[in-house]
Write a protein that holds these residues in place. Structure first.
Motif, short mmCIF file in Angstrom:
data_model
loop_
_atom_site.label_atom_id
_atom_site.label_comp_id
_atom_site.label_asym_id
_atom_site.label_seq_id
_atom_site.Cartn_x
_atom_site.Cartn_y
_atom_site.Cartn_z
N ALA A 348 24.86 -16.13 -21.24
CA ALA A 348 26.04 -15.55 -21.34
C ALA A 348 25.73 -13.66 -21.93
CB ALA A 348 27.12 -15.82 -22.42
N ALA A 349 25.14 -14.14 -22.78
CA ALA A 349 24.80 -12.43 -23.10
C ALA A 349 24.31 -11.69 -21.22
CB ALA A 349 23.44 -12.40 -23.77
N ALA A 350 22.86 -12.25 -20.62
CA ALA A 350 22.68 -11.36 -19.17
C ALA A 350 23.36 -11.64 -18.09
CB ALA A 350 21.17 -12.76 -19.21
N ALA A 351 24.90 -12.17 -18.35
CA ALA A 351 25.87 -12.43 -17.29
C ALA A 351 26.38 -10.31 -16.89
CB ALA A 351 27.14 -12.55 -17.91
N PRO A 352 26.19 -10.06 -16.05
CA PRO A 352 27.02 -9.44 -15.73
C PRO A 352 27.77 -8.58 -16.48
CG PRO A 352 26.99 -10.43 -13.63
CD PRO A 352 26.64 -11.01 -14.67
N VAL A 353 28.46 -7.21 -16.87
CA VAL A 353 29.06 -6.01 -17.46
C VAL A 353 30.55 -7.17 -16.30
CG1 VAL A 353 30.25 -4.67 -17.92
CG2 VAL A 353 27.71 -4.23 -18.48
N GLY A 354 31.61 -7.33 -17.85
CA GLY A 354 33.08 -7.89 -16.72
C GLY A 354 32.61 -9.07 -16.54
N SER A 355 32.02 -9.74 -16.68
CA SER A 355 31.67 -11.39 -16.50
C SER A 355 32.82 -12.06 -17.70
CB SER A 355 30.62 -12.21 -16.32
OG SER A 355 29.54 -11.35 -17.73
N VAL A 356 33.62 -13.19 -17.61
CA VAL A 356 33.32 -14.08 -18.54
C VAL A 356 32.66 -15.07 -18.29
CG1 VAL A 356 35.49 -15.25 -18.95
CG2 VAL A 356 36.15 -13.54 -18.01
N SER A 357 32.11 -15.92 -19.58
CA SER A 357 31.61 -17.05 -19.34
C SER A 357 31.78 -17.96 -19.74
CB SER A 357 29.80 -16.94 -20.03
OG SER A 357 29.40 -16.01 -19.55
N GLY A 366 35.68 -17.13 -32.84
CA GLY A 366 34.83 -16.44 -32.48
C GLY A 366 34.81 -14.87 -33.48
N PHE A 367 33.07 -14.10 -33.20
CA PHE A 367 32.81 -13.39 -33.26
C PHE A 367 31.83 -12.17 -31.66
CE2 PHE A 367 29.57 -16.25 -32.55
CZ PHE A 367 28.65 -15.53 -32.16
N VAL A 368 31.65 -11.37 -32.83
CA VAL A 368 31.14 -10.05 -31.77
C VAL A 368 30.08 -9.96 -32.36
CG1 VAL A 368 31.10 -8.17 -31.11
CG2 VAL A 368 33.42 -8.75 -31.71
N HIS A 369 29.27 -10.10 -30.80
CA HIS A 369 27.26 -10.01 -31.24
C HIS A 369 27.05 -8.80 -29.73
CE1 HIS A 369 23.57 -10.76 -32.49
NE2 HIS A 369 23.09 -11.22 -30.62
N ALA A 370 26.58 -8.20 -30.78
CA ALA A 370 26.36 -7.00 -29.15
C ALA A 370 27.15 -6.37 -28.35
CB ALA A 370 24.69 -6.88 -28.90
N ASP A 371 26.63 -6.48 -27.04
CA ASP A 371 28.35 -5.82 -26.28
C ASP A 371 28.84 -7.77 -25.88
OD1 ASP A 371 25.98 -6.94 -24.70
OD2 ASP A 371 26.02 -5.24 -23.18
N LEU A 372 28.55 -8.87 -26.52
CA LEU A 372 29.16 -10.16 -25.89
C LEU A 372 30.05 -11.26 -27.05
CD1 LEU A 372 28.78 -12.76 -24.11
CD2 LEU A 372 27.05 -13.82 -25.64
N THR A 373 30.99 -10.94 -26.25
CA THR A 373 32.02 -10.82 -27.51
C THR A 373 32.79 -12.25 -26.99
OG1 THR A 373 33.51 -9.14 -27.33
CG2 THR A 373 34.94 -11.32 -27.79
N ILE A 374 32.88 -13.60 -28.22
CA ILE A 374 32.99 -14.84 -27.86
C ILE A 374 33.51 -15.70 -28.57
CG2 ILE A 374 31.46 -17.54 -28.13
CD1 ILE A 374 29.41 -14.80 -29.21
N VAL A 375 34.63 -15.95 -28.48
CA VAL A 375 36.32 -16.32 -28.24
C VAL A 375 35.82 -17.65 -28.48
CG1 VAL A 375 38.67 -16.77 -28.42
CG2 VAL A 375 37.53 -14.15 -27.39
#
Length: 551
Positions: A348-357, A366-375
């Motif tokens: 999920a963290a390696a997915a392209p910017v703008g993607s939803v996994s 949920g929480f925010v980790h680096a530039d990955l937001t996990i809901v």
């Protein structure tokens, strides 16, 4: 981020203890730190189990071992339970097997501070593989009592607790000490195993057919001199929750109270021994502030609030939704975003910017980790979210006082709000008999839901008089439209395959609608009040972690 620090004790420090990080944050930080082997010592068993389950969901290729603490104090006259011993022995055996191979997969050991304060047999003591019974193998019935005694099992007339074996004619019942359910082994006149089935220890009903059953030990190897748990995972980095030192001190004092000093010293890892065992190890600490995602379920319109939030996140970052497979399946087509399933947090963290996994993991917030937001799915579904994917309710559960009862208002995730009428026997299809839950809908329509699909049903916490039932589409799946068709079970039950999207677009009505999450710009909130999904007593009993998340 995780960083290397010196392990320094400050006994005179009176500053307030740092807050304990949420379990999900600890796991995410560990996975991105590039650590191959790690030992996490946490405050209690509930937190240890939460972290272990999250680690398995976030990194499926990682070997995650949760070592539970003994349910008996060192020196106690009462021994620990067979189930407790079985889980502990199996955990250390898995850990030994993982370290003995040349695999480069990461290893994570999670345990409470109480589990870290006792000594264990040396790693070599767990080399012996447990007995295994397979379909087609020959079973030596005459030698079975001796084998049972060797591995700590008890011969009994009825098997209903871990660590018990019963031999009755051509059937052997046994309850592996490290498993949630017992198994029934049937063999022929030549002592060849013909069938193995797991079953419910209360109702004695069969659950599933097995090819093999592994009989985990119900007794621990000889302790000998005993070693600290760090000897079982050499060169592993360490992470400690902030309050573990205080809990260790209290546990050691409690264990020493009223017990012979020599006996306790031989079984415990005191402060001096623990400092020696952890000296020179890399200690992981975190200074990353915790950023939570919104609880959309608390908003007036959860769907619209989520879509607005998602647009802002994917503008320059990545978004993931984590939850049980059932919850992800329910949300995937209702949130109005294009999402792809991923297998790990790293993917999920390696997915392209703008993607939803979509990530299958038991995340409760949920929480925010680096530039990955996990809901978390629980952010959207509230108390109706399921943190695990245990089996749904079955026919036996209705008779044994399950949550569902005849007359209850329920929500089917595909077909909306209906009323439970009971259970119907389905006609044999391809020689297989089955049962179904009968749901009543508006205009006299009814639907049969096979019991193995009961995890698609949620109990709706509103009075029947305050709810308008949904109307079934005439092209719906395995249904029975007029009421009269149920009067003859064998002659009039019809099954038809649902075409795609056949049940969408129900008639508008004033009561809350499950299908509001269908992409409409003015979608109404999720059905309220929130209730938990239907689950059987057995499912709840075998999933203790599901209701104890501390993250």
């Amino acid at each position: 981020m995780l960083k290397r620090t010196d392990h320094i004790d400050l006994p005179g420090d009176t500053r307030a203890a740092p807050a304990t990080l949420p379990a999900a944050t600890v796991v995410a930080e560990l996975l991105t730190a590039g650590i191959d082997r790690a030992i996490l010592v946490v405050e209690d068993e509930a937190r240890a189990e939460a972290i272990a389950c999250l680690a398995e969901g976030f990194a499926p290729t990682m070997t995650v071992v949760h070592l539970v603490a003994s349910d008996a104090l060192p020196g106690d006259s009462a021994p620990p339970s067979a189930a407790n011993v079985g889980r502990r022995v199996e955990a250390l055996r898995r850990l030994r097997a993982a370290t003995a191979t040349a695999s480069t997969d990461p290893i994570l050991l999670v345990l409470s501070v109480e589990a870290s304060a006792v000594r264990y047999p040396t790693p070599a003591a767990f080399d012996e593989a447990p007995p295994v019974f397979r379909v087609g193998d020959t079973i030596d019935i005459a030698a079975l009592p001796a084998l049972a005694e060797t591995i700590g099992y008890t011969i009994d007339d009825r098997v209903d607790e871990p660590g018990e074996i019963a031999i009755r004619g051509s059937v052997v019942d046994l309850f592996p000490a490290d498993r949630a359910n017992p198994a029934r082994i049937e063999f022929d006149d030549n002592s060849v195993i013909t069938e193995i089935r797991s079953y419910d220890p209360v109702s004695q009903r069969s659950l599933e057919t097995l090819d093999t059953v592994i009989v985990g030990r119900a007794c621990e190897p000889n302790l000998g001199d005993g070693v600290a748990i760090t000897e079982h995972l050499p060169d592993a980095a360490l992470h400690f929750d902030p309050l573990v030192d205080n809990r260790r001190t209290r546990f050691l004092a409690l264990a020493a109270d009223g017990t012979a000093a020599r006996q306790v010293k031989a079984a415990l890892v005191d402060t001096r021994a623990w400092n020696k065992a952890t000296a020179g190890r890399q200690v992981l600490a975190t200074d990353t502030p915790v950023e939570r995602t919104p609880r959309f379920i608390e908003r007036r319109d959860p769907v619209r609030a989520f879509r607005r939030f998602a647009r802002s996140v994917i503008a320059d970052g990545r978004l993931a939704i984590a939850g049980s497979a059932r919850d992800l399946r329910f949300l995937a087509s209702r949130l109005g975003v294009d999402a792809e399933h991923v297998d790990s947090l790293a993917e999920a963290a390696a997915a392209p910017v703008g993607s939803v996994s979509l990530l299958c993991a038991p995340l409760d917030q949920g929480f925010v980790h680096a530039d990955l937001t996990i809901v978390a799915a629980a952010d959207l579904l509230g108390s109706r979210a399921r943190l695990d994917d245990g089996p749904g309710v079955g026919v036996a559960a209705f008779a044994e006082g399950a949550t569902l009862q005849t007359g209850d208002i329920v929500v089917h995730e595909d077909h909306g709000i209906g009323r439970v009428l009971g259970v119907e026997a389905l006609p044999d299809l391809d020689g297989v008999a089955a049962d179904a839950i009968v749901l009543d809908y508006a205009k006299g329509a009814r639907r049969l839901v096979p019991v193995h699909e009961a995890d698609r049903i949620w109990r709706y916490g509103a009075d029947a008089d305050a709810v308008t039932l949904d109307t079934l589409d005439g092209e719906a799946g395995p249904s029975v439209a007029p009421r009269s068709t149920l009067r003859s079970r064998k002659a009039h039950v019809r099954f038809r395959r649902s075409p795609p999207n056949a049940t969408r677009g129900r008639h508008h009505r004033s009561s809350p609608k499950l299908h509001s999450m269908n992409g409409s710009p003015r979608a109404s909130p999720l059905p309220r009040p929130p209730t938990r999904p239907v689950r059987s007593p057995q499912s709840a009993a075998t999933s203790p972690a599901a209701s104890r998340w501390t993250g």
